[in-house]
Design a protein around this motif. Sequence first.
Motif, short mmCIF file in Angstrom:
data_model
loop_
_atom_site.label_atom_id
_atom_site.label_comp_id
_atom_site.label_asym_id
_atom_site.label_seq_id
_atom_site.Cartn_x
_atom_site.Cartn_y
_atom_site.Cartn_z
N ARG A 258 0.66 -1.25 0.16
CA ARG A 258 0.23 -0.11 -0.21
C ARG A 258 1.04 1.22 -0.18
O ARG A 258 1.60 1.17 1.11
CB ARG A 258 -0.61 0.10 0.75
N TYR A 259 0.22 2.24 -0.78
CA TYR A 259 1.42 3.61 -1.40
C TYR A 259 0.94 4.72 -1.36
O TYR A 259 -0.53 3.91 -2.17
CB TYR A 259 2.71 3.29 -2.29
N ALA A 260 1.12 5.25 -1.25
CA ALA A 260 0.26 6.48 -1.98
C ALA A 260 0.87 8.23 -2.19
O ALA A 260 1.99 8.96 -1.23
CB ALA A 260 -1.22 7.37 -1.11
N VAL A 261 1.47 8.21 -4.15
CA VAL A 261 2.36 10.06 -4.02
C VAL A 261 1.38 10.65 -3.13
O VAL A 261 0.81 11.12 -3.69
CB VAL A 261 2.71 9.53 -5.42
N THR A 262 2.33 11.97 -2.83
CA THR A 262 1.13 13.04 -2.39
C THR A 262 2.40 14.54 -3.19
O THR A 262 3.58 13.70 -3.36
CB THR A 262 1.94 13.15 -0.98
N SER A 263 1.83 15.04 -2.63
CA SER A 263 2.98 17.02 -2.67
C SER A 263 3.04 17.20 -4.50
O SER A 263 2.15 16.97 -5.51
CB SER A 263 4.18 17.00 -1.83
N PHE A 264 3.91 17.77 -5.23
CA PHE A 264 4.11 18.41 -5.72
C PHE A 264 4.07 17.91 -6.96
O PHE A 264 2.95 17.47 -8.41
CB PHE A 264 5.17 19.07 -6.25
N ALA A 265 4.11 16.02 -6.74
CA ALA A 265 4.26 14.80 -7.64
C ALA A 265 2.81 14.28 -8.56
O ALA A 265 2.56 14.32 -8.97
CB ALA A 265 5.31 13.66 -7.11
N ALA A 266 2.04 13.97 -6.61
CA ALA A 266 0.72 13.90 -7.30
C ALA A 266 0.52 15.09 -7.58
O ALA A 266 -1.11 14.65 -8.91
CB ALA A 266 -0.08 14.06 -5.68
N ALA A 267 0.19 16.30 -7.29
CA ALA A 267 0.00 17.65 -7.97
C ALA A 267 -0.49 17.77 -9.79
O ALA A 267 -0.86 18.56 -10.22
CB ALA A 267 -0.65 19.21 -7.46
N PHE A 268 1.27 17.01 -9.79
CA PHE A 268 1.40 17.21 -10.73
C PHE A 268 0.71 16.19 -12.24
O PHE A 268 0.59 16.88 -13.47
CB PHE A 268 2.93 16.59 -11.76
N ASN A 333 -7.81 13.73 -2.44
CA ASN A 333 -7.77 15.31 -3.41
C ASN A 333 -7.93 15.82 -1.70
O ASN A 333 -6.74 17.17 -1.60
CB ASN A 333 -8.56 15.90 -4.44
N VAL A 334 -8.63 15.63 -0.83
CA VAL A 334 -7.94 16.77 0.31
C VAL A 334 -6.91 16.55 1.29
O VAL A 334 -6.40 17.29 1.60
CB VAL A 334 -9.62 15.40 1.93
N GLN A 335 -6.24 15.13 1.40
CA GLN A 335 -5.09 14.50 1.82
C GLN A 335 -4.20 15.15 0.95
O GLN A 335 -3.56 15.88 1.65
CB GLN A 335 -4.70 13.27 2.23
N LEU A 336 -4.40 15.43 0.08
CA LEU A 336 -3.04 16.48 -0.88
C LEU A 336 -3.02 17.99 -1.23
O LEU A 336 -2.23 18.44 -0.58
CB LEU A 336 -3.69 16.54 -2.43
N TYR A 337 -4.48 18.17 -0.74
CA TYR A 337 -4.57 19.74 -0.16
C TYR A 337 -3.75 19.81 1.11
O TYR A 337 -3.12 20.50 1.05
CB TYR A 337 -6.06 20.46 -0.09
N LEU A 338 -4.06 19.35 2.07
CA LEU A 338 -3.51 19.20 3.63
C LEU A 338 -2.07 19.21 2.89
O LEU A 338 -1.12 20.30 4.21
CB LEU A 338 -3.95 18.53 4.67
N ASP A 339 -1.46 17.99 1.96
CA ASP A 339 -0.28 18.25 3.01
C ASP A 339 0.73 19.23 1.47
O ASP A 339 1.34 19.85 2.35
CB ASP A 339 0.28 16.83 1.13
N LEU A 340 -0.24 19.83 0.66
CA LEU A 340 0.61 20.81 -0.11
C LEU A 340 0.59 22.30 0.69
O LEU A 340 2.01 22.97 0.26
CB LEU A 340 -0.05 21.50 -1.56
N TYR A 341 -0.63 22.20 1.29
CA TYR A 341 -0.59 24.19 1.64
C TYR A 341 0.68 24.29 2.86
O TYR A 341 0.65 25.49 2.75
CB TYR A 341 -1.72 23.72 2.51
#
Length: 361
Positions: A258-268, A333-341
């Motif tokens: 189990r994995y999940a990419v986050t931050s700018f790589a996921a936003a890209f 997308n909620v987790q991605l927003y929190l990580d990026l902010y």
Amino acid sequence: MKTTYSMQNPEERAAKFEAELVQTLPNLLPSLRISRIRRQQRIGPLDVDLVLDVSTPLGRRRRIYVEIKLAATPSRIREGLRQFKALIPNQRHAYPVLASTFLGPRAREICREEGFGYLDLAGNCFLQFEDLYLERIVDKNPFPRPGRPSSLFTPVSSRILRALLEEPVRTWKVGELAQAAQVSLGQTSNVCRRLLGEDYVVKFQGRIQSNQAGKLLDAWREQYTLAKNTQVAYYSFEREPEQLMARLAATADPRQWRYAVTSFAAAFLVAPFVRGIGTVAWYVDGAATIDTWVKALDLRPAEAGPNVILLVPYDVGVFYRTQSVNSIALVGNVQLYLDLYGDPGRGREQAEFLRKEKLGF
């Protein structure tokens, strides 16, 4: 020592609170000189709990009308504040203030929106005159109510927020919400009561729905930091982030790893805004799996200039509603927003673009 407010007699509770508030006023309002305090005043059509005649540091006189509400939950106070303010005679010289045992962030926000100051026995304070601005914030509640979670943003409680924010227009039965968030029914009920009290959700026909998704996300992001997770830096010989993510997807079987990419790589991949990806960061399923990732992707320890960050999550809720793009598993997308902010490297700009394009609130 502060009084406890768990007595059954409402009149006794109110009297003890008022007495303690009056005693504490000089500490709560150190910038003002209080010349007179009057209790239980009838002024025109308005019953006022406390009337304070004060002078500002520049010598200007003001009159403060204090409305006391011991149970100042956001879901109950807005209309009451509007009615109180509408009845104040000579509003030019009178300033309305709400006082309670403790006012949380949402209640304080509503006071500001309605043009009220506020005071509480925890030390929270906000007053704004022409020549005075006084603010103090104390987020810890010294008078917690039994059966309520200490915060909406603890790991377990926040799993319920994830479900609500990922599907903001859905109506939920409490049991459905508990099942989706994988949280006990009792804990879910407690969190829902807190959400109702904070005016973040509404309830009708036995179902819960978010009516303030944007404000709830705003409140969560102020409490959230990516640093809560354990971060381990590595270097990959794959120079291009896109190639590294393709290799990641080809190597990992999501059913086993189990994995999940986050931050700018996921936003890209979801909502590109900031150009250039320096690092690929992804959550892994516990510290015990790090060695497996390192060997499978031939990663090398990096003290400086890493292009891979492995994140061991402080809560497995980060894997809620993961999404797939090009067969690559990404956080929701909620987790991605929190990580990026909270990322200082243009993360806030990318987060707000993602919010506009994908979340919509």
